[in-house]
Design a protein around this motif. Sequence first.
Motif, mmCIF file in Angstrom:
data_model
loop_
_atom_site.group_PDB
_atom_site.id
_atom_site.type_symbol
_atom_site.label_atom_id
_atom_site.label_comp_id
_atom_site.label_asym_id
_atom_site.label_seq_id
_atom_site.Cartn_x
_atom_site.Cartn_y
_atom_site.Cartn_z
ATOM 1 N N ALA A 1 84.037 48.747 25.051
ATOM 2 C CA ALA A 1 82.616 49.252 24.654
ATOM 3 C C ALA A 1 82.699 49.947 23.558
ATOM 4 N N VAL A 2 83.626 50.963 23.283
ATOM 5 C CA VAL A 2 83.784 51.844 22.362
ATOM 6 C C VAL A 2 84.365 50.997 20.983
ATOM 7 N N THR A 3 85.032 49.998 21.192
ATOM 8 C CA THR A 3 85.619 49.251 20.034
ATOM 9 C C THR A 3 84.178 48.258 19.590
ATOM 10 N N ALA B 1 79.307 51.091 21.223
ATOM 11 C CA ALA B 1 79.032 52.291 21.775
ATOM 12 C C ALA B 1 79.834 53.136 21.447
#
Lengths: 305, 274
Positions: free
Chosen positions: B93-95, B98
């Motif tokens: 998700a962070v990559t 988000a």
Amino acid sequence: MASFAIHSLHKSFGSVKAVQDLSFEVHPGQVHGLLGPNGSGKTTTLCCALGLMRPTKGSVEVLGVSSRALHRTRGRLGVVFDQPVLLKRRSVAANLAYHAKIRGHKGGRSHDEVLDLVGLSDLKKRRAGALSLGQGKRLALATALAGDPELVVLDEPLSGLDPVGTREILALISKLATSGLTLILSTHRLHDVEPVLTHATIMVRGRRVATGPLSEILGRGEGMLQATVQNPKRALEALSTMGGWQVCSEEGSVIDVDLGSSGAQPSELAEVLVKAGAGLVRLQPAGQRLADAFDRLVAQESTLE
Amino acid sequence: MTGTLRIFRSELDRLICGFGLWIVGLTVGAVAAISALKSSIELAGDLSITSGAGWSCMLEGMGTGVALMAFALLIASARSLAGDHESGLLRMAVTRSASRPALVLGRLLVAPLPILGGLLAAFLGAWLVARSQLDFGPFVQDKFEHMTAEESLAEVCKALFATLPALVALWSFGLLISACSRSAVGAVALALGLFVAFDLVKESLSDEHLYLIFASFAPSLADSSALGEAPKVLQGFSDAGLGDFVLRQAMWLPGAQALLIVALAVAVIQRRTL
């Protein structure tokens, strides 16, 4: 502008320096290998680059965005981690739909196109948990390729795969490379990835020992000779007395010798081996494979230390 | 903000498509029904009550169902971030889309679905049993009308509104534990351990402070406060019920705590390695 740029990256865990002063760039269209043995700092480098870990010093930019704000790349970056990130109870198609929700970026390749690309069209309805490791990796790659990524980072894409799975993934990577996608591959399986790489950065013990086009890295091995002898022990004893010559690798009766900058001719090496009674069978230029170049660079690094 | 919404949508999708929510909902409904049945048998035996026993019977059942639901909420929220950290979904998700705060905020936004779903299941289970056994008219005991049906309904709503904020705080608490943990199993064990510790501390406090602790996130106290007190009120006990002050605390204190806890969870997730 570089798609991926690391500047003077340092990462320490207490007194352990995992990455030291690492810098390299990856430009659009390159297939760049981040290579090194286990524990060389490849995964730590990628974790820092992908914003999963704070670097001790240095900076990373991915598609022009700082590594701590990669969400701003909005689907232009695809990442495939060592272990495929999948919802195992859901189908292949549902996994793609879930990742599309996280990605939030519409357009680009459709799910059908991407399944076709990775060869999973027939398994659309199968549970992700029922896929083989190779199929799971292909699905993970499909989730990274859906949408319209400009850069795809693959961490250890071949780990755990059997020869058939390895071939499938490499064929897929080759296909992606020819389509002009920028790829970064982190792996220690040099022999397998060599045919698909255009550029490489080699790391040993957290330090960069080489970076640039693959042809340049391989070219640095000019002057390497491979001697096949009947008595390797005598050959090694004789070679150890020769200043400026370096034994890069030794496997049974085959010894790779780097004459380096000594200016010596192959005939001189042959003479030394014959005189030492090593039983020289054959002397030929060493095949410049990535693995050979890697061994030589590791050996040089060890010598410097 | 868009990252938060993306996480919210993907979590919602997982929640609805997974079996967990439905199994917990059915279990909560069944437990509430069984508890209401037990209460209805007791109330039916009290010949002095001639009307309106259904209200307290329903709330007794709901109270038990909500206590079980609170456990399930705590386990689900404690598992969420830690489990996704283990599986690599947080990394993914962070990559992609988000920010780190969005990982927590998106999961916080999902909270109303399991909370309202659980309440609805508890209500349905308890109401169906109470309706089949007793009536929902004015509460009459010894031929004296203690409460009208409207007053009883108002007491039921008051008790439910006082319970809701604590459940949101409970979900936030689970998220904080989850953000601090490295494994889903560890997170759930820690959350349940702290929950039991809270319960033990509560037992050592005086009544007044006990209510304040309820207004935090220890859900087992639901039986001894709003949802626990209301059935007594509906059965005509004159010394039962929560005072206005305690009720106000139960309304706003958990919300403030939830905000603080979420801020802490965001701070933790900002710093940790994913």
